[in-house]
Design a protein around this motif. Structure first.
Motif, mmCIF file in Angstrom:
data_model
loop_
_atom_site.group_PDB
_atom_site.id
_atom_site.type_symbol
_atom_site.label_atom_id
_atom_site.label_comp_id
_atom_site.label_asym_id
_atom_site.label_seq_id
_atom_site.Cartn_x
_atom_site.Cartn_y
_atom_site.Cartn_z
ATOM 1 N N TYR A 1 0.814 -1.216 0.000
ATOM 2 C CA TYR A 1 0.000 0.000 0.000
ATOM 3 C C TYR A 1 0.850 1.270 0.000
ATOM 4 C CZ TYR A 1 -4.285 -2.674 0.709
ATOM 5 O OH TYR A 1 -5.350 -3.534 0.548
ATOM 6 N N LYS A 2 2.117 1.140 0.427
ATOM 7 C CA LYS A 2 3.022 2.285 0.336
ATOM 8 C C LYS A 2 3.383 2.575 -1.128
ATOM 9 C CE LYS A 2 3.558 3.138 4.748
ATOM 10 N NZ LYS A 2 3.045 4.398 5.348
ATOM 11 N N ILE A 3 3.420 1.488 -1.907
ATOM 12 C CA ILE A 3 3.766 1.622 -3.330
ATOM 13 C C ILE A 3 2.517 1.930 -4.157
ATOM 14 C CG2 ILE A 3 4.766 0.442 -5.326
ATOM 15 C CD1 ILE A 3 6.285 -1.354 -3.283
ATOM 16 N N ILE A 4 1.456 1.165 -3.874
ATOM 17 C CA ILE A 4 0.194 1.342 -4.597
ATOM 18 C C ILE A 4 -0.860 1.814 -3.598
ATOM 19 C CG2 ILE A 4 -1.546 0.237 -6.057
ATOM 20 C CD1 ILE A 4 0.536 -1.934 -6.667
ATOM 21 N N PRO A 5 -1.248 3.080 -3.614
ATOM 22 C CA PRO A 5 -2.227 3.605 -2.651
ATOM 23 C C PRO A 5 -3.543 2.834 -2.705
ATOM 24 C CG PRO A 5 -1.191 5.389 -3.877
ATOM 25 C CD PRO A 5 -0.783 4.113 -4.551
ATOM 26 N N LYS A 6 -4.204 2.759 -1.549
ATOM 27 C CA LYS A 6 -5.501 2.097 -1.486
ATOM 28 C C LYS A 6 -6.529 2.845 -2.326
ATOM 29 C CE LYS A 6 -5.160 0.192 3.212
ATOM 30 N NZ LYS A 6 -5.771 0.207 4.566
ATOM 31 N N THR A 7 -7.501 2.100 -2.809
ATOM 32 C CA THR A 7 -8.616 2.726 -3.505
ATOM 33 C C THR A 7 -9.423 3.540 -2.510
ATOM 34 O OG1 THR A 7 -8.741 0.874 -5.048
ATOM 35 C CG2 THR A 7 -10.670 2.321 -4.917
ATOM 36 N N LYS A 8 -9.700 4.782 -2.830
ATOM 37 C CA LYS A 8 -10.434 5.653 -1.915
ATOM 38 C C LYS A 8 -11.923 5.317 -1.954
ATOM 39 C CE LYS A 8 -7.285 9.618 -2.060
ATOM 40 N NZ LYS A 8 -6.165 8.961 -2.709
ATOM 41 N N LYS A 9 -12.526 5.269 -0.781
ATOM 42 C CA LYS A 9 -13.948 4.966 -0.736
ATOM 43 C C LYS A 9 -14.770 6.209 -1.056
ATOM 44 C CE LYS A 9 -14.507 5.491 4.315
ATOM 45 N NZ LYS A 9 -14.842 4.739 5.539
ATOM 46 N N ASN A 10 -15.984 5.979 -1.476
ATOM 47 C CA ASN A 10 -16.893 7.053 -1.838
ATOM 48 C C ASN A 10 -17.727 7.433 -0.616
ATOM 49 O OD1 ASN A 10 -18.623 8.832 -3.063
ATOM 50 N ND2 ASN A 10 -19.682 7.316 -4.320
ATOM 51 N N VAL A 11 -17.704 8.708 -0.211
ATOM 52 C CA VAL A 11 -18.456 9.137 0.967
ATOM 53 C C VAL A 11 -19.690 9.968 0.590
ATOM 54 C CG1 VAL A 11 -16.472 9.064 2.520
ATOM 55 C CG2 VAL A 11 -16.970 11.177 1.257
ATOM 56 N N ALA A 12 -19.993 10.058 -0.689
ATOM 57 C CA ALA A 12 -21.202 10.764 -1.128
ATOM 58 C C ALA A 12 -22.427 10.099 -0.507
ATOM 59 C CB ALA A 12 -21.308 10.757 -2.651
ATOM 60 N N GLY A 13 -23.244 10.889 0.163
ATOM 61 C CA GLY A 13 -24.436 10.355 0.806
ATOM 62 C C GLY A 13 -24.213 9.833 2.210
ATOM 63 N N GLU A 14 -22.951 9.698 2.629
ATOM 64 C CA GLU A 14 -22.667 9.290 4.009
ATOM 65 C C GLU A 14 -23.013 10.447 4.950
ATOM 66 O OE1 GLU A 14 -21.718 6.373 4.994
ATOM 67 O OE2 GLU A 14 -20.844 5.399 3.237
#
Length: 320
Positions: free
Chosen positions: A28-41
């Motif tokens: 994950y340091k090399i390949i960043p995590k996929t960001k979650k979608n917070v729209a509607g949260e």
């Protein structure tokens, strides 16, 4: 023989998991995590009326989140609400709430559930600092520091965590501090309360993992001092190592950590080195390091005491 085999099995499993998670963190340091979608949260931010809380509200407004803003300062909270709407926030709900008051937290939480819905991202950001040496801190301000900086987290989590656990969906965010992992001269009450907040959030993280509610995430934030009214005038001897952080920068980092579901966020990264050194060097060497970095003297010129004195006067007025 069976006991020895059980021990060997347990050790093998533990080492295997440690290796797996170590390699995962490197990846994950090399390949960043996929960001979650917070729209509607539904994102609730305590201490939203100014400073970091306001910046977090603006960032989440741009991401399409439904905002619930809590602050004891109604005027500041209303201003944050307006700014959030100007930055794309379509659903923004400001509430006046004294987070140090348990009954008030529960009352306003019930109101939020009825009027907005179940909170899915809880950001415990509200905080105060007296900025005085230990023997100069009035007793009621020691209590106030713990009530706002740490104990309020118990009440907000008790109010909103059950729904997250039931749905196995949510995110708890604790805004602690560098003072929550290292004791700071002139900040004994603030530091102790931030240590408490850190410990509570970390314990909840392990507890949720043990009961297999792994989709209720935890993020614990420990920044160096931020350029807000609370720490106005606080300086750093070597800002390239320990800079006084800007609100916008910190807010952006926190939002990114939430989107990537990071458990720990420390700013700047030099803090990680300090924490390692803290465990392996003598207290005198740690003091020498603090003196070199200016940490031991940063509170001497802490102009934010004016803010704390104003709060103290206000609080004393309420007690009279």
């Amino acid at each position: 023989m069976s006991i020895n085999m059980d021990v060997i099995t347990d050790i093998s499993v533990a080492l295997g998991k440690i290796l797996y998670y170590f390699l995962e963190s490197l990846l994950y340091k090399i390949i960043p995590k996929t960001k979650k979608n917070v729209a509607g949260e539904i994102v609730l931010i305590t201490g939203a009326g100014s400073g970091l809380g306001r910046q977090l509200a603006i960032h989440f407004a741009r991401l399409g989140a439904i905002l619930v803003l809590w602050d004891i300062n109604q005027e500041g909270n209303t201003e944050t609400c307006s700014l959030a709407k100007e930055n794309g926030g379509e659903k923004v709900f400001p509430y006046t709430c004294d987070c140090s008051n348990r009954q008030e937290v529960y009352r306003v939480a019930d109101q939020v559930r009825k009027e907005v819905g179940d909170v899915t991202i809880l950001i415990n950001n509200a905080g105060i600092a007296t900025g005085k040496f230990f023997l100069d801190i009035p007793d009621h301000m020691v209590e106030k520091s713990f009530l706002v900086n740490a104990i309020s987290h118990f009440w907000t989590c008790k109010a909103f965590l059950p729904a997250m656990i039931k749905a196995n969906h949510g995110h708890l965010v604790c805004i602690s501090s560098i003072a929550g992992v290292c004791g700071i001269n002139g900040l004994s009450d603030y530091s102790a309360s931030k240590f408490a907040a850190f410990g509570f959030a970390e314990s909840l993280f392990f507890e949720l993992t043990m009961v297999k509610k792994t989709e209720v995430k935890t993020t614990i934030v420990c920044p160096h001092f931020i350029n807000t009214g609370m720490f106005e005038g606080c300086t750093s001897k070597y800002p390239f190592l320990l800079p006084i952080l800007e609100q916008e920068y910190v807010a952006k980092k926190i939002v990114n950590a939430i989107l990537e579901e990071q458990v720990y966020l420390m700013m700047p990264k030099f803090l990680y080195i300090i924490l390692i050194l803290k465990q392996i060097i003598s207290p005198k060497m740690l003091m020498a390091l603090g003196e070199y970095l200016g940490v031991d003297t940063c509170m001497v010129s802490f102009k934010g005491r004016k803010k704390a004195n104003e709060l103290q006067t206000e609080t004393e007025g309420k007690h009279q």
